[in-house]
Design a protein around this motif. Structure first.
Motif, PDB file in Angstrom:
ATOM      1  N   GLY A 152       0.822  -1.197   0.000  1.00 34.06           N
ATOM      2  CA  GLY A 152       0.000   0.000   0.000  1.00 34.06           C
ATOM      3  C   GLY A 152       0.859   1.251   0.000  1.00 34.06           C
ATOM      4  N   THR A 153       0.388   2.274  -0.703  1.00 32.57           N
ATOM      5  CA  THR A 153       1.197   3.497  -0.869  1.00 32.57           C
ATOM      6  C   THR A 153       0.468   4.745  -0.372  1.00 32.57           C
ATOM      7  N   GLY A 154      -0.445   4.581   0.584  1.00 31.91           N
ATOM      8  CA  GLY A 154      -1.161   5.716   1.143  1.00 31.91           C
ATOM      9  C   GLY A 154      -0.351   6.451   2.192  1.00 31.91           C
ATOM     10  N   GLY A 155      -1.003   7.417   2.836  1.00 31.81           N
ATOM     11  CA  GLY A 155      -0.325   8.253   3.813  1.00 31.81           C
ATOM     12  C   GLY A 155       0.218   7.489   5.000  1.00 31.81           C
ATOM     13  N   ILE A 156      -0.512   6.473   5.482  1.00 28.05           N
ATOM     14  CA  ILE A 156      -0.037   5.726   6.635  1.00 28.05           C
ATOM     15  C   ILE A 156       1.248   4.967   6.294  1.00 28.05           C
ATOM     16  N   SER A 157       1.376   4.498   5.060  1.00 26.38           N
ATOM     17  CA  SER A 157       2.612   3.831   4.640  1.00 26.38           C
ATOM     18  C   SER A 157       3.781   4.809   4.619  1.00 26.38           C
ATOM     19  N   ALA A 158       3.519   6.044   4.193  1.00 25.88           N
ATOM     20  CA  ALA A 158       4.573   7.061   4.179  1.00 25.88           C
ATOM     21  C   ALA A 158       5.071   7.343   5.587  1.00 25.88           C
ATOM     22  N   LYS A 159       4.142   7.450   6.528  1.00 27.94           N
ATOM     23  CA  LYS A 159       4.540   7.675   7.919  1.00 27.94           C
ATOM     24  C   LYS A 159       5.332   6.485   8.443  1.00 27.94           C
ATOM     25  N   PHE A 160       4.863   5.293   8.115  1.00 21.06           N
ATOM     26  CA  PHE A 160       5.538   4.082   8.603  1.00 21.06           C
ATOM     27  C   PHE A 160       6.973   4.007   8.077  1.00 21.06           C
ATOM     28  N   VAL A 161       7.158   4.242   6.785  1.00 19.23           N
ATOM     29  CA  VAL A 161       8.505   4.156   6.213  1.00 19.23           C
ATOM     30  C   VAL A 161       9.406   5.237   6.798  1.00 19.23           C
ATOM     31  N   SER A 162       8.870   6.428   7.034  1.00 22.65           N
ATOM     32  CA  SER A 162       9.664   7.473   7.676  1.00 22.65           C
ATOM     33  C   SER A 162      10.130   7.023   9.052  1.00 22.65           C
ATOM     34  N   GLY A 163       9.261   6.334   9.790  1.00 24.56           N
ATOM     35  CA  GLY A 163       9.641   5.820  11.098  1.00 24.56           C
ATOM     36  C   GLY A 163      10.568   4.623  11.020  1.00 24.56           C
ATOM     37  N   LEU A 164      10.365   3.802   9.999  1.00 22.50           N
ATOM     38  CA  LEU A 164      11.179   2.594   9.825  1.00 22.50           C
ATOM     39  C   LEU A 164      12.665   2.921   9.782  1.00 22.50           C
ATOM     40  N   ARG A 165      13.001   4.081   9.266  1.00 23.20           N
ATOM     41  CA  ARG A 165      14.409   4.454   9.129  1.00 23.20           C
ATOM     42  C   ARG A 165      15.083   4.659  10.485  1.00 23.20           C
ATOM     43  N   HIS A 166      14.288   4.836  11.555  1.00 17.17           N
ATOM     44  CA  HIS A 166      14.859   4.988  12.891  1.00 17.17           C
ATOM     45  C   HIS A 166      15.040   3.650  13.592  1.00 17.17           C
ATOM     46  N   ALA A 167      14.499   2.574  13.014  1.00 16.84           N
ATOM     47  CA  ALA A 167      14.524   1.268  13.673  1.00 16.84           C
ATOM     48  C   ALA A 167      15.862   0.567  13.449  1.00 16.84           C
ATOM     49  N   LYS A 168      16.333  -0.071  14.497  1.00 17.44           N
ATOM     50  CA  LYS A 168      17.582  -0.816  14.395  1.00 17.44           C
ATOM     51  C   LYS A 168      17.385  -2.053  13.512  1.00 17.44           C
ATOM     52  N   GLY A 169      18.293  -2.246  12.561  1.00 22.48           N
ATOM     53  CA  GLY A 169      18.327  -3.465  11.768  1.00 22.48           C
ATOM     54  C   GLY A 169      17.256  -3.606  10.720  1.00 22.48           C
ATOM     55  N   ALA A 170      16.447  -2.567  10.479  1.00 18.39           N
ATOM     56  CA  ALA A 170      15.341  -2.669   9.530  1.00 18.39           C
ATOM     57  C   ALA A 170      15.537  -1.711   8.364  1.00 18.39           C
ATOM     58  N   LYS A 171      15.162  -2.164   7.169  1.00 18.42           N
ATOM     59  CA  LYS A 171      15.221  -1.282   6.000  1.00 18.42           C
ATOM     60  C   LYS A 171      14.109  -1.638   5.031  1.00 18.42           C
ATOM     61  N   PRO A 172      13.497  -0.642   4.373  1.00 20.38           N
ATOM     62  CA  PRO A 172      12.484  -0.925   3.357  1.00 20.38           C
ATOM     63  C   PRO A 172      13.155  -1.399   2.076  1.00 20.38           C
ATOM     64  N   ASN A 173      12.673  -2.484   1.518  1.00 15.32           N
ATOM     65  CA  ASN A 173      13.329  -3.046   0.334  1.00 15.32           C
ATOM     66  C   ASN A 173      12.396  -3.233  -0.849  1.00 15.32           C
ATOM     67  N   LEU A 174      11.087  -3.216  -0.597  1.00 14.01           N
ATOM     68  CA  LEU A 174      10.134  -3.506  -1.665  1.00 14.01           C
ATOM     69  C   LEU A 174       8.841  -2.754  -1.416  1.00 14.01           C
ATOM     70  N   VAL A 175       8.285  -2.184  -2.490  1.00 13.78           N
ATOM     71  CA  VAL A 175       6.952  -1.586  -2.452  1.00 13.78           C
ATOM     72  C   VAL A 175       6.028  -2.452  -3.286  1.00 13.78           C
ATOM     73  N   VAL A 176       4.906  -2.865  -2.706  1.00 10.74           N
ATOM     74  CA  VAL A 176       3.909  -3.661  -3.428  1.00 10.74           C
ATOM     75  C   VAL A 176       2.660  -2.810  -3.560  1.00 10.74           C
ATOM     76  N   SER A 177       2.225  -2.617  -4.792  1.00  9.03           N
ATOM     77  CA  SER A 177       1.092  -1.723  -5.044  1.00  9.03           C
ATOM     78  C   SER A 177       0.220  -2.274  -6.149  1.00  9.03           C
ATOM     79  N   ARG A 178      -1.055  -1.892  -6.118  1.00 11.21           N
ATOM     80  CA  ARG A 178      -1.972  -2.245  -7.193  1.00 11.21           C
ATOM     81  C   ARG A 178      -1.493  -1.688  -8.511  1.00 11.21           C
ATOM     82  N   SER A 179      -0.936  -0.472  -8.441  1.00  7.37           N
ATOM     83  CA  SER A 179      -0.509   0.249  -9.636  1.00  7.37           C
ATOM     84  C   SER A 179       1.011   0.372  -9.664  1.00  7.37           C
ATOM     85  N   ALA A 180       1.600   0.019 -10.789  1.00  7.29           N
ATOM     86  CA  ALA A 180       3.050   0.136 -10.928  1.00  7.29           C
ATOM     87  C   ALA A 180       3.488   1.596 -10.809  1.00  7.29           C
ATOM     88  N   ASP A 181       2.703   2.523 -11.381  1.00  2.00           N
ATOM     89  CA  ASP A 181       3.066   3.940 -11.304  1.00  2.00           C
ATOM     90  C   ASP A 181       3.062   4.431  -9.870  1.00  2.00           C
TER      91      ASP A 181
END
Length: 428
Positions: free
Chosen positions: A82-111
């Motif tokens: 999902g690429t909505g606002g809550i995902s944006a907040k989550f990924v912004s927070g994910l960058r503060h987590a130890k040992g975690a990194k975003p590696n893949l976005v899965v979406s209905r739409s490729a664009d």
């Protein structure tokens, strides 16, 4: 010093807000439809929020550790569903987590997936939620699609052997919650609901104070999460087919936190109003827990509320400082139980208290001060990373569930929410 204190409070205030002051009037404030571009990028208050609590010691305040399993975590690659606002907040927070990194976005739409991945520097994009396999390049999936899709998307990841963190509400019904839990247990895969506030330092401090007896015997509790929005069927919050409604979008916060503190309720009563789009827009809920604790919950998509959490006992009360979804402190007020009798109201002091001048001074004092002791518990980053680190700790410990957010607890919360919906029915 007063100017510094005022500036500090201002930064703390905006650091805790999920609803940004730079939203346009017609933009949705809640749910997964919150606009990504307003969460990251040009918004000035975003920059203040990003630096407001960057680590221990900033502005002289410490943090209350939000850990239950020690500090060891495993390195994890995350897929964002999902690429909505809550995902944006989550990924912004994910960058503060130890040992975690975003590696893949899965979406209905490729664009849509590519735009989101580019905004956050995520290397991989997959089109279609059915594209996940055991070979997909991630270890944990964060499911932030509409609630109606949580079960389908989570189970697909579980069957591929991937751990899942599912955005609240866990599912759209208790039946779907049980399906997810059964699948995770059958596959031996880690699964947790993303009720991030449970891992917030202030929330954990409040629970410890309650358990330590700081307010005496708990008798009452109150939680509220209410915002005012224009009804819009295109917004998930107002769409019954996608799992909308005040309960799913907002009410899940106080209900889940009360479950966390007191267990599942023994009795549920509720009144509400159903809007033209078919979702409950307002709800007033009464809960009775084992041991006699009674609680009230208010939630609304159409009216602004106090948006707090307060626990009352025989020797005082403790409440969140800041909104229920992102508190940054607790306020503890102690009181010795009053004894019956003694003051007839006819004594000199009692009569003097009821005169105009003492009452006016009392009112001014009440306007200028608030009672109780405040403990600041500032969160780091935007606060979303605490739940991510809990996932990492559980995986490091070989656990399939978090002891702080068990699958049975998620099922019980959904059961309470389903009961509330039944009680409300078609009330208008």
């Amino acid at each position: 010093m007063r100017a510094i204190a005022s500036a500090t409070r201002l930064v703390e205030h905006f650091a805790a807000q999920q609803v940004h002051p730079c939203y346009a009037v017609n933009e949705p404030r809640v749910g997964i439809d919150a606009p990504v571009e307003r969460i990251r990028g040009r918004c000035f208050w975003w920059k203040l929020r990003a630096i407001s609590a960057t680590g221990p010691g900033f502005l002289g305040y410490g943090h209350y550790a939000a850990t239950t399993l020690g500090d060891s975590v495993v390195d994890t690659r995350w897929a964002i569903f999902g690429t909505g606002g809550i995902s944006a907040k989550f990924v912004s927070g994910l960058r503060h987590a130890k040992g975690a990194k975003p590696n893949l976005v899965v979406s209905r739409s490729a664009d849509s997936g590519r735009r989101f991945a580019q905004a956050f520097g995520i290397p991989e994009v997959a089109e279609g939620y059915d594209s996940v396999t055991a070979a997909s390049p991630f270890d944990v999936a964060y499911i932030a699609t509409p609630p109606s899709e949580h079960a389908r998307h989570a189970i697909a990841c579980i069957e591929a052997g991937k751990a899942v963190l599912i955005e609240k509400p866990f599912a759209s019904s208790v039946a779907e919650a049980r399906r997810i839990a059964d699948a995770a247990r059958a596959q031996g895969v880690f699964c947790m609901e993303a009720m991030w506030t449970r891992f917030n330092p202030a929330a954990r401090r409040l629970r410890d104070l309650v358990r330590e007896g700081a307010v005496g015997e708990v008798r009452q509790a109150h939680g509220a999460f209410c915002f005012t929005n224009e009804p819009d069927a295109a917004n998930t919050s107002f769409d019954p087919q996608r799992g909308g409604g005040a309960l799913a979008q907002l009410g899940v916060y106080p209900i889940s936190l009360l479950h966390w503190l007191f267990g599942a309720p023994e009795d549920v009563a509720a009144f509400g109003r159903t809007g033209d789009t078919g979702v409950e827009e307002d709800a007033a809920i009464s809960l009775r827990f084992a041991g006699g604790v009674v609680a009230t919950v208010n939630t609304s998509l159409r009216a602004l509320g106090d948006n707090g959490l307060r626990i009352g006992g025989t020797h005082g009360s403790v409440a969140f400082e800041g909104p229920i979804f992102r508190p940054y402190g607790v306020r503890l007020q102690r009181m010795t139980p009053r004894r019956k009798g003694g003051d007839t109201g006819l004594g000199r002091k009692a009569l003097l208290r009821e005169q105009g001048l003492p009452q006016k001074l009392s009112q001014l004092h009440g306007l200028l001060t608030r009672s109780g002791k405040v403990e600041r518990q500032l969160f780091a980053g935007n606060g979303y990373h605490y739940q991510v680190e809990e996932v990492g700790r559980c995986l490091a410990a070989g656990l399939k569930e978090s002891p702080e957010m068990t699958l049975d607890d998620s099922i019980a919360v959904m059961e309470t929410m389903d009961t509330v919906r039944e009680r409300i029915g078609g009330q208008r």
